[in-house]
Write an enzyme that holds these catalytic residues in place. Structure first.
Site, short mmCIF file in Angstrom:
data_model
loop_
_atom_site.label_atom_id
_atom_site.label_comp_id
_atom_site.label_asym_id
_atom_site.label_seq_id
_atom_site.Cartn_x
_atom_site.Cartn_y
_atom_site.Cartn_z
N LYS A 10 49.78 55.42 35.54
CA LYS A 10 48.45 54.84 35.72
C LYS A 10 48.04 55.01 37.18
O LYS A 10 48.79 54.64 38.09
CB LYS A 10 48.47 53.36 35.36
CG LYS A 10 47.17 52.61 35.65
CD LYS A 10 47.36 51.11 35.54
CE LYS A 10 48.24 50.54 36.64
NZ LYS A 10 47.60 50.57 37.99
N GLY A 97 52.16 51.99 37.90
CA GLY A 97 52.33 51.35 36.61
C GLY A 97 53.51 51.81 35.79
O GLY A 97 53.46 51.73 34.57
N GLY A 98 54.58 52.26 36.42
CA GLY A 98 55.71 52.79 35.66
C GLY A 98 56.29 51.80 34.67
O GLY A 98 56.45 52.09 33.48
N SER A 100 54.91 49.04 33.53
CA SER A 100 53.88 48.68 32.56
C SER A 100 53.66 49.79 31.55
O SER A 100 53.45 49.54 30.36
CB SER A 100 52.56 48.37 33.29
OG SER A 100 52.70 47.25 34.14
N ASP A 142 48.68 45.00 34.02
CA ASP A 142 48.60 46.46 33.87
C ASP A 142 48.96 46.94 32.47
O ASP A 142 48.62 48.06 32.09
CB ASP A 142 49.53 47.16 34.87
CG ASP A 142 48.96 47.19 36.28
OD1 ASP A 142 47.79 46.80 36.46
OD2 ASP A 142 49.69 47.59 37.20
#
Length: 300
Positions: A10, A97-98, A100, A142
């Site tokens: 993201k 955002g890994g 998430s 997120d």
């Protein structure tokens, strides 16, 4: 029975901090897109809930219930078990955002595995949000964005989402592997009430129009992140110095930064040059845009 799910990174193209609620949560206005760069999650039937982590960025990633992907799986798995295998390609805690994205992939994978939603159903993300929005938001602001994996505008604390149409744009992502704790970044933020983006976003006929608009917007966390970790400046300067780079900016609370390019060839060349010049950095390139179909579970 198993399926394989992509968890795209993201990217906060903009991140305006517009206020702070009485409970301490910050109000944001952010334009978000997604990259064809990310983690892979395999979800299979199993006894209990288990997680195995592998891949080039696996070091230090927990495999217990402190991992957001496992907690997300628990939301939908119910009494049925699931065996998760996470191939970690994105650096952890890096502003893209890994964790998430992994949680969102787990939700998509479990929903398909349990046959709550049919395999390959294009409306899977929308149905997940319709049925489980409150619980998904409870995993983190997120996660709903990553469930959708479609360009969007996020407002409030991240719960007010609106899909937007953005042109594809070539990008280079760079993480210098410097720790930047999010609480420290927010603590260093001098002003918490900043102007939002325009109420109505303009139309973007092409990538050049998008880059021009983004250049007039902000990431309000970039300046405080630079105070916490001045080494981020070297990344921004290195990206900005690449041929064809139209904008260099930090994503989220850092430390990953991105450069936007009109040409995919320029982005590929920039990624190669940065990898050679800074072998200790994490570098990836790809075209930002709608990754919702790419993120659908595939039978394995």
């Amino acid at each position: 029975m198993a399926n394989r799910v992509f968890a795209p990174a993201k990217i906060n193209l903009t991140l305006h901090v517009t206020g702070r609620r009485s409970d301490g949560y910050h109000l944001l206005d952010s334009l978000v897109s997604f990259a064809p760069v990310g983690d892979w999650l395999t979800v299979a039937t199993g006894e209990g809930l288990t997680l195995e982590v592998s891949g080039p960025e696996a070091a230090g990633v927990p495999d217990d219930m402190s991992n957001l992907a496992l907690r997300a799986a628990a939301l939908l798995a119910g009494h049925e078990g699931a065996a998760l295998t996470l191939e970690k390609n994105l650096p952890a805690a890096s502003g893209i955002g890994g964790g998430s994205a992994d949680a969102a992939a787990a939700l998509r994978g479990i929903a398909t595995l349990s046959r709550e939603i049919p395999q390959g159903f294009l409306e899977l993300p929308d149905l997940l949000m319709q049925r489980h929005a409150e619980r998904i938001l409870g995993l983190g602001a997120d996660v709903p964005m990553c469930v959708l994996s479609h360009p969007l505008r996020a407002r409030g604390i991240g719960e007010r989402l609106g899909l937007v149409t953005l042109p594809d744009v070539a990008a280079v992502l760079v993480n210098p592997r410097l720790p930047v704790p999010t609480p420290a970044v927010f603590k260093a933020l001098e002003t918490r009430e900043n102007p939002p983006m325009p109420d109505t976003l303009p139309e973007f006929p092409d990538a050049a129009a998008l880059i021009g608009f983004l250049a007039r917007m902000r990431n309000d966390l970039e300046a405080p992140a630079l105070k916490v970790e001045p080494g981020i400046r070297a990344v921004l300067d290195a990206l900005a110095g690449q041929g064809g780079c139209g904008l260099a900016r930090m994503s989220g609370s850092g430390a990953t930064c991105f450069g936007l390019f009109l040409s995919e060839d320029d982005a590929t060349a920039a990624a190669q040059a940065l990898t050679e010049a800074h072998p200790g950095w994490w570098v990836a390139s790809g075209v930002l845009g709608d990754c919702s179909e790419l993120a659908l579970p595939r039978p394995q």
